[in-house]
Design an enzyme around this catalytic site. Structure first.
Site, short mmCIF file in Angstrom:
data_model
loop_
_atom_site.label_atom_id
_atom_site.label_comp_id
_atom_site.label_asym_id
_atom_site.label_seq_id
_atom_site.Cartn_x
_atom_site.Cartn_y
_atom_site.Cartn_z
N ASN A 136 0.83 -1.22 0.00
CA ASN A 136 0.00 0.00 0.00
C ASN A 136 0.86 1.26 0.00
O ASN A 136 0.35 2.36 0.20
CB ASN A 136 -0.95 0.00 1.20
CG ASN A 136 -0.21 0.05 2.54
OD1 ASN A 136 1.02 0.12 2.58
ND2 ASN A 136 -0.96 0.02 3.64
N HIS A 138 3.30 1.99 2.15
CA HIS A 138 3.81 2.48 3.43
C HIS A 138 5.34 2.40 3.48
O HIS A 138 5.96 1.55 2.85
CB HIS A 138 3.13 1.81 4.63
CG HIS A 138 3.53 0.41 4.91
ND1 HIS A 138 2.72 -0.47 5.60
CD2 HIS A 138 4.67 -0.30 4.63
CE1 HIS A 138 3.33 -1.62 5.72
NE2 HIS A 138 4.51 -1.56 5.14
N GLU A 143 1.26 4.49 7.31
CA GLU A 143 0.23 3.98 6.41
C GLU A 143 -0.33 5.12 5.55
O GLU A 143 -0.13 6.30 5.87
CB GLU A 143 -0.89 3.34 7.23
CG GLU A 143 -0.43 2.20 8.16
CD GLU A 143 -0.08 0.90 7.41
OE1 GLU A 143 0.19 0.93 6.19
OE2 GLU A 143 -0.08 -0.17 8.07
P1 PGA Z 1 8.52 -6.83 3.58
O1 PGA Z 1 7.91 -5.54 4.29
O2 PGA Z 1 9.96 -6.51 3.37
O3 PGA Z 1 8.32 -7.92 4.57
O4 PGA Z 1 7.78 -7.00 2.31
C1 PGA Z 1 8.17 -4.28 3.78
C2 PGA Z 1 7.23 -3.31 4.41
O5 PGA Z 1 6.08 -3.68 4.71
O6 PGA Z 1 7.62 -2.15 4.61
#
Ligand code: PGA
Length: 241
Positions: A136, A138, A143
């Site tokens: 998304n 973030h 968020e």
């Molecule tokens: P991930 O998380 O490296 O586990 O994909 C990245 C994030 O959500 O910022």
């Protein structure tokens, strides 16, 4: 933003590690901002391998992590304190008192946010911040909808983030509802930023970052306003560019 395209995740991890090691050689007391999640684990393995083989030292480094879940004790295997110890700190020569992570178990959480923010500034700010990106958009746990002016703060995790992170927990119901995270303005204060993006699941987010507008609806888009960002992305992640 500079885009460094790599063949696969292994090459992404190696290239990011090489760049970090070169920054440490230039400045052995580097203030290094760190991230958790799946994406940086290959990078951490490369840093460990280099430390063992080439003796790169972290004795003068201070690290600052982006975020931590609220209410998970540091010793719990789901905490980001535990993650960082297991994935990196215990394998290199960094003194543990030079590793800094916001305290998600602080009694007074607002004060902890202020303390962490000031603490980073008192240390002279972050030289190089490692970031991942959520599907998304973030960054840290900022968020969609988070103000670009935000400093370290408490955030309600998006349902999609809790679902994505439920792979680390017994069920989605066990994923905390809140986290403490560096704000977007805190991240933007870093002198340099490395964004790591790997896999098909992130292709849409990377395309939106590169081709879309700068908007608080898509937090990572703020990086377009930073003067020194390198994006390390593998072939799967760049599939929609
Ligand atoms: P991930 O998380 O490296 O586990 O994909 C990245 C994030 O959500 O910022």
């Amino acid at each position: 933003m500079k885009l460094i395209q790599t063949f696969d995740y292994a090459e992404l991890s190696q290239q990011a590690a090489e760049q970090i090691i070169s920054r440490i050689k230039r400045k052995p007391s580097l203030n290094l901002g760190l991230a958790t999640g799946s994406t940086p684990t290959g990078l951490y393995q490369e840093l460990i391998k280099d430390h063992q083989q080439n003796k790169t030292s972290y004795k003068q480094i201070n690290t600052f992590n982006l975020d931590e879940y609220i209410g998970i004790p540091k010793k719990d295997s789901h905490s980001y304190h535990y993650f960082m110890c297991e994935k990196l700190f215990k394998h290199i020569d960094i003194p543990l008192d030079q590793t800094h992570i916001p305290d998600g178990t602080a009694r007074l959480l607002d004060e902890e946010c202020t303390r962490y923010e000031q603490f980073i500034q008192e240390h002279g700010g972050i030289d190089l911040q490692i970031l991942g990106i959520g599907q998304n958009g973030h960054i840290g746990f900022n968020e969609p909808g988070t103000s670009f002016d935000s400093r370290t703060h408490i955030i309600d995790l998006a349902e999609s983030t809790r679902k994505a992170n439920s792979r680390f927990f017994a069920s989605v119901d066990d994923v905390p509802l809140q986290a403490i995270t560096m704000g977007i303005a805190s991240i933007m204060d870093s002198k340099e930023i490395f964004l790591l993006v790997s896999g098909h699941a992130k292709a849409e987010a990377l395309a939106r970052l590169i081709n879309g507008d700068v908007s608080e609806d898509f937090p990572a888009s703020v990086l377009k306003k930073h003067p020194n960002v390198s994006i390390f992305a593998d072939k799967e992640a760049t599939a929609l560019l």
